[in-house]
Design a protein around this motif. Sequence first.
Motif, mmCIF file in Angstrom:
data_model
loop_
_atom_site.group_PDB
_atom_site.id
_atom_site.type_symbol
_atom_site.label_atom_id
_atom_site.label_comp_id
_atom_site.label_asym_id
_atom_site.label_seq_id
_atom_site.Cartn_x
_atom_site.Cartn_y
_atom_site.Cartn_z
ATOM 1 N N ALA A 169 15.902 -50.979 -10.816
ATOM 2 C CA ALA A 169 15.245 -49.937 -11.603
ATOM 3 C C ALA A 169 14.583 -50.519 -12.849
ATOM 4 O O ALA A 169 13.597 -49.960 -13.349
ATOM 5 N N ALA A 170 15.103 -51.622 -13.343
ATOM 6 C CA ALA A 170 14.518 -52.257 -14.525
ATOM 7 C C ALA A 170 13.098 -52.746 -14.254
ATOM 8 O O ALA A 170 12.308 -52.918 -15.187
ATOM 9 N N ASP A 171 12.756 -52.946 -12.963
ATOM 10 C CA ASP A 171 11.410 -53.382 -12.598
ATOM 11 C C ASP A 171 10.461 -52.212 -12.364
ATOM 12 O O ASP A 171 9.312 -52.406 -11.986
ATOM 13 N N CYS A 172 10.938 -51.000 -12.558
ATOM 14 C CA CYS A 172 10.144 -49.792 -12.344
ATOM 15 C C CYS A 172 9.824 -49.148 -13.691
ATOM 16 O O CYS A 172 10.531 -49.359 -14.668
ATOM 17 N N GLU A 173 8.793 -48.326 -13.692
ATOM 18 C CA GLU A 173 8.490 -47.558 -14.899
ATOM 19 C C GLU A 173 9.530 -46.451 -15.042
ATOM 20 O O GLU A 173 9.788 -45.697 -14.105
ATOM 21 N N SER A 174 10.126 -46.356 -16.195
ATOM 22 C CA SER A 174 11.103 -45.314 -16.472
ATOM 23 C C SER A 174 10.370 -44.106 -17.037
ATOM 24 O O SER A 174 9.576 -44.242 -17.964
ATOM 25 N N VAL A 175 10.624 -42.917 -16.456
ATOM 26 C CA VAL A 175 9.910 -41.722 -16.896
ATOM 27 C C VAL A 175 10.890 -40.635 -17.321
ATOM 28 O O VAL A 175 11.948 -40.462 -16.727
ATOM 29 N N ALA A 176 10.517 -39.939 -18.359
ATOM 30 C CA ALA A 176 11.330 -38.829 -18.852
ATOM 31 C C ALA A 176 10.913 -37.547 -18.141
ATOM 32 O O ALA A 176 9.736 -37.349 -17.843
ATOM 33 N N THR A 177 11.894 -36.711 -17.871
ATOM 34 C CA THR A 177 11.638 -35.376 -17.333
ATOM 35 C C THR A 177 12.532 -34.409 -18.097
ATOM 36 O O THR A 177 13.486 -34.828 -18.759
ATOM 37 N N GLU A 178 12.246 -33.138 -17.975
ATOM 38 C CA GLU A 178 13.079 -32.136 -18.630
ATOM 39 C C GLU A 178 14.396 -31.934 -17.882
ATOM 40 O O GLU A 178 15.358 -31.447 -18.454
ATOM 41 N N GLU A 179 14.430 -32.289 -16.615
ATOM 42 C CA GLU A 179 15.603 -32.083 -15.784
ATOM 43 C C GLU A 179 16.632 -33.189 -16.002
ATOM 44 O O GLU A 179 16.293 -34.359 -16.061
ATOM 45 N N SER A 180 17.886 -32.796 -16.091
ATOM 46 C CA SER A 180 18.952 -33.784 -16.289
ATOM 47 C C SER A 180 19.609 -34.187 -14.977
ATOM 48 O O SER A 180 20.281 -35.210 -14.901
ATOM 49 N N TYR A 181 19.419 -33.393 -13.917
ATOM 50 C CA TYR A 181 19.962 -33.703 -12.600
ATOM 51 C C TYR A 181 18.915 -34.514 -11.844
ATOM 52 O O TYR A 181 17.740 -34.118 -11.778
#
Length: 121
Positions: free
Chosen positions: A60-72
């Motif tokens: 996952a460190a090699d992927c773009e991390s994206v924020a969402t409003e969902e926590s699940y």
Amino acid sequence: MDANALMMPVEVGVRVFDELDRLLGAYEAVVPHAVHEELEKLSASGGDEGRAASVGLDLAADCESVATEESYADDALFALGTGGEVDAVVTNDGPLRERLLDAGVPVIHLRGRNQLTRTQP
């Protein structure tokens, strides 16, 4: 990408990024923050699942991390897919796959023992 996709190298021996390269050519892999959190919790559990989750975190460190409003995590992936922010969701989770396909979102999943395939809705 969801947690089980990132855990595939350990759990089923699939080289997930090699398979994505074969299937898609050029792409940008994204992982929602909720998936990172899920992998962190699973990696702390130890055992085979914990080891697979630790490898997933490394990938996952090699992927773009994206924020969402969902926590699940599943809801975050669904929101990204239905919001048009991604072209497809990589998951091997049956209920999530069906939910995405029903909503018109293409899904990349395991086919056979070691290949990924893309299913169109």
